[in-house]
Structures are given as C-alpha cells and as structure tokens.
Design a protein around this motif. Sequence first.
Motif, short mmCIF file in Angstrom:
data_model
loop_
_atom_site.label_atom_id
_atom_site.label_comp_id
_atom_site.label_asym_id
_atom_site.label_seq_id
_atom_site.Cartn_x
_atom_site.Cartn_y
_atom_site.Cartn_z
N GLY A 1 0.83 -1.21 0.00
CA GLY A 1 0.00 0.00 0.00
C GLY A 1 0.86 1.25 0.00
N ALA A 2 0.22 2.35 -0.39
CA ALA A 2 0.98 3.59 -0.58
C ALA A 2 1.34 4.24 0.75
N ASP A 3 2.48 4.90 0.72
CA ASP A 3 2.84 5.83 1.80
C ASP A 3 2.20 7.17 1.40
N TRP A 4 1.13 7.53 2.09
CA TRP A 4 0.35 8.70 1.64
C TRP A 4 1.13 10.00 1.80
N GLY A 5 2.05 10.00 2.73
CA GLY A 5 2.92 11.16 2.85
C GLY A 5 3.73 11.36 1.57
N ALA A 6 4.22 10.24 1.02
CA ALA A 6 4.99 10.32 -0.22
C ALA A 6 4.11 10.80 -1.37
N VAL A 7 2.86 10.31 -1.42
CA VAL A 7 1.93 10.75 -2.47
C VAL A 7 1.76 12.27 -2.40
N ALA A 8 1.45 12.73 -1.18
CA ALA A 8 1.23 14.17 -1.01
C ALA A 8 2.49 14.96 -1.33
N GLY A 9 3.64 14.44 -0.86
CA GLY A 9 4.90 15.15 -1.08
C GLY A 9 5.23 15.28 -2.56
N LEU A 10 5.12 14.16 -3.29
CA LEU A 10 5.47 14.18 -4.72
C LEU A 10 4.52 15.09 -5.50
N PHE A 11 3.24 14.98 -5.23
CA PHE A 11 2.29 15.85 -5.93
C PHE A 11 2.50 17.31 -5.52
N GLY A 12 2.81 17.52 -4.24
CA GLY A 12 3.01 18.88 -3.75
C GLY A 12 4.20 19.54 -4.42
N ILE A 13 5.31 18.81 -4.51
CA ILE A 13 6.50 19.39 -5.15
C ILE A 13 6.25 19.62 -6.64
N SER A 14 5.53 18.70 -7.25
CA SER A 14 5.20 18.88 -8.67
C SER A 14 4.37 20.15 -8.87
N ALA A 15 3.39 20.33 -8.00
CA ALA A 15 2.57 21.55 -8.09
C ALA A 15 3.44 22.79 -7.93
N ALA A 16 4.40 22.70 -7.00
CA ALA A 16 5.30 23.84 -6.78
C ALA A 16 6.14 24.12 -8.03
N PHE A 17 6.61 23.05 -8.69
CA PHE A 17 7.37 23.22 -9.94
C PHE A 17 6.52 23.95 -10.98
N ILE A 18 5.25 23.59 -11.06
CA ILE A 18 4.38 24.21 -12.06
C ILE A 18 4.20 25.70 -11.75
N VAL A 19 3.94 26.00 -10.48
CA VAL A 19 3.75 27.41 -10.09
C VAL A 19 5.03 28.21 -10.33
N LEU A 20 6.16 27.61 -9.92
CA LEU A 20 7.44 28.30 -10.14
C LEU A 20 7.70 28.50 -11.63
N GLY A 21 7.32 27.51 -12.42
CA GLY A 21 7.49 27.63 -13.87
C GLY A 21 6.69 28.79 -14.43
N SER A 22 5.46 28.95 -13.97
CA SER A 22 4.63 30.04 -14.48
C SER A 22 5.19 31.39 -14.03
N LEU A 23 5.74 31.44 -12.82
CA LEU A 23 6.36 32.70 -12.36
C LEU A 23 7.62 33.00 -13.16
N ALA A 24 8.41 31.95 -13.41
CA ALA A 24 9.68 32.14 -14.14
C ALA A 24 9.43 32.66 -15.54
N LEU A 25 8.42 32.11 -16.21
CA LEU A 25 8.16 32.53 -17.59
C LEU A 25 7.66 33.98 -17.63
N ARG A 26 6.95 34.39 -16.57
CA ARG A 26 6.45 35.77 -16.55
C ARG A 26 7.56 36.78 -16.47
N GLN A 27 8.71 36.36 -15.91
CA GLN A 27 9.75 37.33 -15.61
C GLN A 27 10.69 37.63 -16.77
N ARG A 28 10.66 36.78 -17.80
CA ARG A 28 11.79 36.90 -18.73
C ARG A 28 11.36 37.19 -20.17
#
Lengths: 335, 266
Positions: B235-262
């Motif tokens: 069975g899944a380690d739900w902390g890992a599920v949340a962590g991986l999805f959370g960091i991925s979401a952060a990458f997406i948000v950071l990506g949108s901020l990065a593209l706005r700046q340049r």
Amino acid sequence: MTQAIVVEGLRKKFGHREVLHGLDFAVEAGTVFGVIGPNGAGKTTTMRCLLDIIRPSAGLVTVLGQNPRRAGTSLRRRIGYLPGELHLENRTTGRRMLEHFAAISGPVDPRHVNDLADRLNLDLDRQTRKLSKGNKQKLGLLQAFMHKPELLVLDEPTSGLDPLVQQVFHAMVREAVAAGATVFLSSHVLSEVQQAADAVAILRDGEIVTVSTVEALRMAAVRQLRFNSTGTNAHDVGALLARVPGVANVAVRELPADGHTTGTVVATATLSGHVKPLVQELARLNLTDLVLEEPDLEEAVLTLYTGGADTESVVGTGTVGSAGSPRRPEGADRA
Amino acid sequence: MPKILPLFAKALTDSWRSTLGWAVGLTAACMLYLPLYPSIGGSAQMQDLINALPPEMTKALNYDQIASGPGYTQATMFGLLGFLLMSMASIGWGAAAVAGDEESGLLELTLAHSVTRAQVVLERALAMVVRIAFLSVLVFLVVLGLNGPSQLGIDVGHLTGAVLLFAALALFSGTAALFAGALTGRKMYAVAAGAAVAVLGYVFNAVGRQSPDVEWLLNLSPYHWAYGNSPVANGADWGAVAGLFGISAAFIVLGSLALRQRDVGV
C-alpha cells in the motif's frame, strides 16, 4: 487617443550588448508607420517590446494608451501581430491554426477569415508543412488581420509574397486604416514600405536616424536626369543647369556635327528636391529627349544608413542625395 | 465565442499520437512482464537463480522482492520498465510544453495573442497531468486485468496507491523539466533537469540500498520516497503521495512565475 504607439527612450540590452539605444517615436492613430533598416538594426526587437514578448531595459512604451507589460490580455486582443520569423506548426492545417488563435483572441467572424483567404488565394485546408514560404506568410497575415484589431504590428509583412499578393496586402492595409486601425510595419527595403506608409522611421544600429514622411524622403531622394537638346552648346547648358537648385553630377557633351543636327547637346545630371525649377529652366531649351527617372528612395535611405551626423538636417532641406558629392558643380550649392 | 481553456484543449489534441504511442508501450510492457510471473517469479528455479546473483545486483534491480506477485509487479513493471517509459513520456512533454515550443519559434506567436504567460504554463501543465493520469489509469486497468490470470494476488487498494505513486513520480520529473524549460527557454536544459531527477532518483535508490553507510542517499531519491516500502505489496505511503504531488505543483507554479519574468524567444 491620437497616438497609437508612443515610445520614449526605449533601450534594450541582451546581456551586456545593448541593441536599442534609446528610441523615441510616436505613431499617430489611423496612420501607417513604417520602420526600415538593415537586418539587425533593431526592428524586430522594437516590435517584440510592443507585444510584451521581450521587456525593455529602460524607457517607456505605450500601446493604445496602455503599458504592454501591465495591460495583459485585453490589450493584445486589440493587436494583430505578424512575427518577423514566422514559424508554424507542422501537423495542422491553416484552418485549425486560425481556429485556435480565434479561440484565444476572438471573437472572429468566420466569413471574414474565408474572405481574406480567398483574396490572398490561400487554401486553408492544406497541411501547413506543405505550404510554400509565401503561403505560410499569407497564413501569418491572416491570423494578424482576422480579428480586425485596432493596431497591426507587422514585421516584414511582404517578405516571400509575390507582387500580386503584395498588392492584396496593401489593399488590406488601406482597408484597415480606412476602418480606423493603425498599422506599424517594418522592412529592410524601402520600396515595400513606401507604398503603404505615411511616415517612415529609419533605424540603424539600434538608433533612429530619422523619422520622415515618404514625401520628404522622395524630396531627399535623387532622380537621374537625361536630356538631349539642339541649337545650343555645352557651356550654355552647363550654366543653365547650374542655376537649378538640387542639380548635381552634371555631365554635358556636344555630339559631333556629322549625322546630327548641329549643336546637339547630351546632358546627364542628378536632381534632388523640387522638379519645377528644373522644368522651368529646361523649357528654355529645344529639347529632343527628356528622361527624369522615378526617385530612387533606396539610394536616399542608403545614404542615411551610411551618412554622418548631419543627415537629419539634410533630410529636412531635401538635398541628401547630393550632399558630399565630389563632382558637384558650382551654383548647385545654392540649394 | 472564447473557448474554455483553449491552450489545454490544444495541448491535448496535439499530443494524442504520442499519448497513444506511450499507451501502447506501457500496455505491451505489462503484457510481456506480468504473465511470466507464474513461470519466473514464483518458481523455485528462478529463486535459486536470483539467490545465485550478487546481492548488490538484486537489490539494485529490486529483484529481492520478486518471489511474490505484488513484489514481482512492483520490481519489474512499476519499478523498472514502466517507470522508464512513464518518465520518458513525462519529461518529453514537460520539456516540450514551454522550452520546446519556444525553441521552435511557436511560443512568440501564441504569446502575442490574448493569453497570459501563467495561463500558457498552467494549461499545458494541466494537459500533462491529464495525459499522465490517462496512462496511469490504463496501467491500473491492465494490471488489474492480468491480476487473476497471472496469479499475481495484488490487493486492489494497494494497486490503487501504487499507481498513484507511479503517476506522481512521473509527474515529478515531468514538472521538473517544465520548470527548467520555463526558466531557461532551452529544451536541452529542460530534458536534462527532468532526466536528472529521474535517473539520480533511481541511482540514489539503487546505491542507497547497498549498505547502511550510503543509506542517506535514499532520502534524496524521489524514487525511494515513492517505492521504498514496495507499495504494490504494502500500500501507498500517503505522505509520499502528497509530497510528490506537492513538489510537482510547486514546480508548475514556479514555472509560471519564471516565464512571466523573462524575455521570450531570445
């Protein structure tokens, strides 16, 4: 709002290299404004700044009364843009591509799209990868014009178009302006701009050399003059030409009598500025042939590209073509 | 009429060919590996063979767990070939979303239309999420279908958790590529960033499992966060599920901020 575009002190640096050194110009609403300059002069960079694709390092840009950096999507909906280097997706048709851009920048009247495609003689259902350069350019023009924007920013719009389609393009520009739109276009050759533009800015190495009307450029440009006259001699013709302002590079020779009427003089010269004084002087001669060529604006512009610091004032007085000419006869200096 | 999420819709329709290709590949991987379990993983002969292999190797390949059906599925499909295929798909999409589009010169024209840069990143990221979700659901269904015939004995709840982690792990490297692409505008950097996340994650896991001295490497491995406790079996380690999805979401948000700046397309 009387000015569609206002650019003040626009500078752009890429790393340590500054490619725009403080541009100042304004485009009146409802006019066609052309920017010409050699490749690398900064035309494309300027246009990209207007669209907020790249950001100015310094200076103020106002497009349709708004700052493109802050205005967001509503401003860009009012602009039609044709990039200088047009890249299209391969796996699509013109129609699908236009539908996508219409979904973003709409509303677009599909009948208007079909009308424009017909006029440009463009098949929208062909795969874009099979389109020739000219046909791709037509598609690029279509996506810029289709939503009837208030401002058209067109980077080298006629590149790759055959002369017939260029005429269609010029008609489209005239219609857009008649409907109240403003057109800002660029080219590296003047002949493409002179037909469409009311005003022309000449850009060289990231600086505006001059902003001028096409009419003023025409005045500044050099025309080639050639005529034959009988019943006179070289000295008189030379003296006559010397009285005309703007005439330079005079070469006069008498033809030998045999086989010709006595006293036939063949003269060539260049003229910049007004035609009327020349015609008045020439009316005194017994002309047998006269050729006054279409002014070579290209030549005028090239002079500006390579000219010195005084070119701006020279344009104003309309003698740019003969400035610095070594073979200039006395008398022409009165211009 | 302005359509809803036009860039998202376009990203999905444009990529149906590649999505279909990856779907075929993942299905084939399941079909090749899993039906072999009764004759390989469960057989005594195979166990003898694995015992004869160097233990470092079996640990690196996660083959120490293939004696059970869930362990076999975890090690071969989710941990190896499936992981490889999903990571490749995801990194490719992530790199293409901004950097690839920019390098091919297409992004300039899109941005000249009535879209914001954040919208471009977010809608294309959403399209990537949907594609990864589609492939993950497909893998779930294929494994579920083979569960009985191949005598795998996988608990459906555990499989659900494992597939979530399978998706999360792919999304993690894909969004890393997306972020690097949005930041730099270079497809090569985007692919390198995504591949680094996937490959280093795998390598840190393989090396970290070798001895207690290098166990700390496991903490740096997204692969280990997801698969460390063998989710198909346990069975899944739900902390890992949340962590991986959370960091991925952060990458997406950071990506949108990065593209706005340049500047774009320079």
